[in-house]
Design a protein around this motif. Sequence first.
Motif, PDB file in Angstrom:
ATOM      1  N   ALA A 210       9.551  -1.763   8.804  1.00  0.00           N
ATOM      2  CA  ALA A 210       9.623  -3.140   9.278  1.00  0.00           C
ATOM      3  C   ALA A 210       8.532  -3.947   8.589  1.00  0.00           C
ATOM      4  CB  ALA A 210       9.451  -3.194  10.800  1.00  0.00           C
ATOM      5  N   SER A 211       8.488  -5.240   8.910  1.00  0.00           N
ATOM      6  CA  SER A 211       7.426  -6.103   8.379  1.00  0.00           C
ATOM      7  C   SER A 211       7.220  -7.265   9.338  1.00  0.00           C
ATOM      8  CB  SER A 211       7.793  -6.626   6.983  1.00  0.00           C
ATOM      9  OG  SER A 211       8.934  -7.476   7.054  1.00  0.00           O
ATOM     10  N   GLY A 212       6.266  -8.121   9.012  1.00  0.00           N
ATOM     11  CA  GLY A 212       5.995  -9.279   9.849  1.00  0.00           C
ATOM     12  C   GLY A 212       5.641  -8.884  11.262  1.00  0.00           C
ATOM     13  N   ALA A 213       6.138  -9.635  12.238  1.00  0.00           N
ATOM     14  CA  ALA A 213       5.853  -9.329  13.641  1.00  0.00           C
ATOM     15  C   ALA A 213       6.432  -7.982  14.051  1.00  0.00           C
ATOM     16  CB  ALA A 213       6.414 -10.430  14.535  1.00  0.00           C
ATOM     17  N   GLU A 241       5.039  -2.545   1.647  1.00  0.00           N
ATOM     18  CA  GLU A 241       4.279  -1.458   1.041  1.00  0.00           C
ATOM     19  C   GLU A 241       5.166  -0.289   0.626  1.00  0.00           C
ATOM     20  OE1 GLU A 241       0.753  -0.839   0.380  1.00  0.00           O
ATOM     21  OE2 GLU A 241       1.092  -3.002   0.272  1.00  0.00           O
ATOM     22  N   PHE A 242       6.439  -0.378   0.947  1.00  0.00           N
ATOM     23  CA  PHE A 242       7.348   0.729   0.694  1.00  0.00           C
ATOM     24  C   PHE A 242       7.371   1.133  -0.771  1.00  0.00           C
ATOM     25  CE2 PHE A 242      11.885   2.131   0.015  1.00  0.00           C
ATOM     26  CZ  PHE A 242      11.760   3.356   0.638  1.00  0.00           C
ATOM     27  N   SER A 265       9.307 -12.828   6.787  1.00  0.00           N
ATOM     28  CA  SER A 265       9.231 -11.608   5.978  1.00  0.00           C
ATOM     29  C   SER A 265      10.566 -10.868   5.861  1.00  0.00           C
ATOM     30  CB  SER A 265       8.168 -10.661   6.549  1.00  0.00           C
ATOM     31  OG  SER A 265       8.539 -10.230   7.843  1.00  0.00           O
ATOM     32  N   ARG A 266      11.639 -11.446   6.316  1.00  0.00           N
ATOM     33  CA  ARG A 266      12.951 -10.797   6.242  1.00  0.00           C
ATOM     34  C   ARG A 266      13.313 -10.353   4.818  1.00  0.00           C
ATOM     35  NH1 ARG A 266      17.542 -10.444   9.590  1.00  0.00           N
ATOM     36  NH2 ARG A 266      19.549 -10.413   8.502  1.00  0.00           N
ATOM     37  N   PRO A 267      13.005 -11.134   3.771  1.00  0.00           N
ATOM     38  CA  PRO A 267      13.319 -10.669   2.402  1.00  0.00           C
ATOM     39  C   PRO A 267      12.652  -9.342   2.042  1.00  0.00           C
ATOM     40  CG  PRO A 267      12.868 -13.019   2.392  1.00  0.00           C
ATOM     41  CD  PRO A 267      12.502 -12.525   3.759  1.00  0.00           C
ATOM     42  N   LEU A 268      11.487  -9.055   2.618  1.00  0.00           N
ATOM     43  CA  LEU A 268      10.823  -7.785   2.360  1.00  0.00           C
ATOM     44  C   LEU A 268      11.651  -6.633   2.919  1.00  0.00           C
ATOM     45  CD1 LEU A 268       8.498  -9.981   2.217  1.00  0.00           C
ATOM     46  CD2 LEU A 268       6.952  -8.172   2.971  1.00  0.00           C
ATOM     47  N   ASP A 269      12.177  -6.835   4.128  1.00  0.00           N
ATOM     48  CA  ASP A 269      13.008  -5.802   4.750  1.00  0.00           C
ATOM     49  C   ASP A 269      14.302  -5.599   3.975  1.00  0.00           C
ATOM     50  OD1 ASP A 269      11.083  -5.807   6.802  1.00  0.00           O
ATOM     51  OD2 ASP A 269      12.174  -7.331   7.923  1.00  0.00           O
ATOM     52  N   ARG A 271      14.874  -6.074   0.777  1.00  0.00           N
ATOM     53  CA  ARG A 271      14.618  -5.357  -0.485  1.00  0.00           C
ATOM     54  C   ARG A 271      14.471  -3.858  -0.240  1.00  0.00           C
ATOM     55  NH1 ARG A 271       9.051  -5.246  -3.932  1.00  0.00           N
ATOM     56  NH2 ARG A 271       9.833  -4.081  -5.734  1.00  0.00           N
ATOM     57  N   ALA A 272      13.673  -3.480   0.770  1.00  0.00           N
ATOM     58  CA  ALA A 272      13.470  -2.070   1.075  1.00  0.00           C
ATOM     59  C   ALA A 272      14.771  -1.424   1.558  1.00  0.00           C
ATOM     60  CB  ALA A 272      12.373  -1.921   2.122  1.00  0.00           C
ATOM     61  N   LEU A 273      15.526  -2.150   2.355  1.00  0.00           N
ATOM     62  CA  LEU A 273      16.781  -1.624   2.882  1.00  0.00           C
ATOM     63  C   LEU A 273      17.790  -1.377   1.765  1.00  0.00           C
ATOM     64  CD1 LEU A 273      18.569  -0.878   5.287  1.00  0.00           C
ATOM     65  CD2 LEU A 273      19.143  -3.302   5.535  1.00  0.00           C
TER      66      LEU A 273
END
Length: 339
Positions: A210-213, A241-242, A265-269, A271-273
Amino acid sequence: MKQEQGLSVKEGQVQMKVEHTKQIKEVVNAVKAKNIQNVYFVACGGSMASLSLGEYFISKESLVPSFVYTSNEFIHRDPKVLGENSLVILRSHSGTTPETVSAASFAREKGALTVAISMDTESPLCQEAEYTVHYNYKDGSDALDGEVGIFYTLIFELLNVFAPDEKYSRVVNQLPNLEKLINKNVDLFSKVADDFGKKYKREKIIYTMASGAYIHHAYSFTSCLLMEMLWIHSNAIHSGEFFHGPFEITDFDVPFLVIKGEGASRPLDERALDFVKKYSNKVEVIDIADLVFEGIDDDLKEYFGPALAGAVTRLYADGLAEHTGHPLSVRRYMWKMEY
């Protein structure tokens, strides 16, 4: 505050709401009376994870620096800016966590304004802190929404002091929708979470991302539910950090539970997903955008998503407990021996 004999549950809830409003108002007035220049959130385990949401919103929305510390490190690190212009918010469910009680005493010695969040106003933590904001699990008059709603009210009332904005008042005004929303989202995700438990009941390790909150929910899920309660190896991986090490463990048979957040931070999730779905056959997603947000303004969903996510992620642990036959109440060491 204990519910008085003779009161109905509804009357008890009204009485509790009046008491909570008074407690939060006292804290807000105390903050207004001081020149608060920094905020510390101090606790251990799941309590620290819940407080971390406050740090996330205050640091994101205001110019007041905020920090999260596990209680013992807060004492041993002894932050240099901690002092009479500091606000220290501490939490312990029982109010008896020794490290957190000591942290409250330490903060008061430094001259900081201290606020305890707990279910028991007579607990050592509440007695040690200058102010108390409590929820009442003991007689059942506060459910999960009560605990979360009380903390959210405190945080957004403080934000209205640090960085006044009409949207924070709207958050507080829409918090009464929380109980209904939690119940609806629990109903929505119960079957999916039960299927998760059935599918992954034999896994020895499950990674959560996860990220953000929502990284705080991932931490709580891995440390307090998977590791503490279910004895399943786990790690909370920050989506940002993935790709800086952890992604090397990805393989077709490595399980991931990804919390796809609602917010900046949804774009971070995403990308990792995208990556784990290419290389693992065991990927499950909790997409916060799929939650029910009835009665919540569109521009406030980012604030309410984390308030709902805790109840949803808990269902996944319940599913594992059901299908592994391992009750969440079982411990090997905690509360059973000296440590």
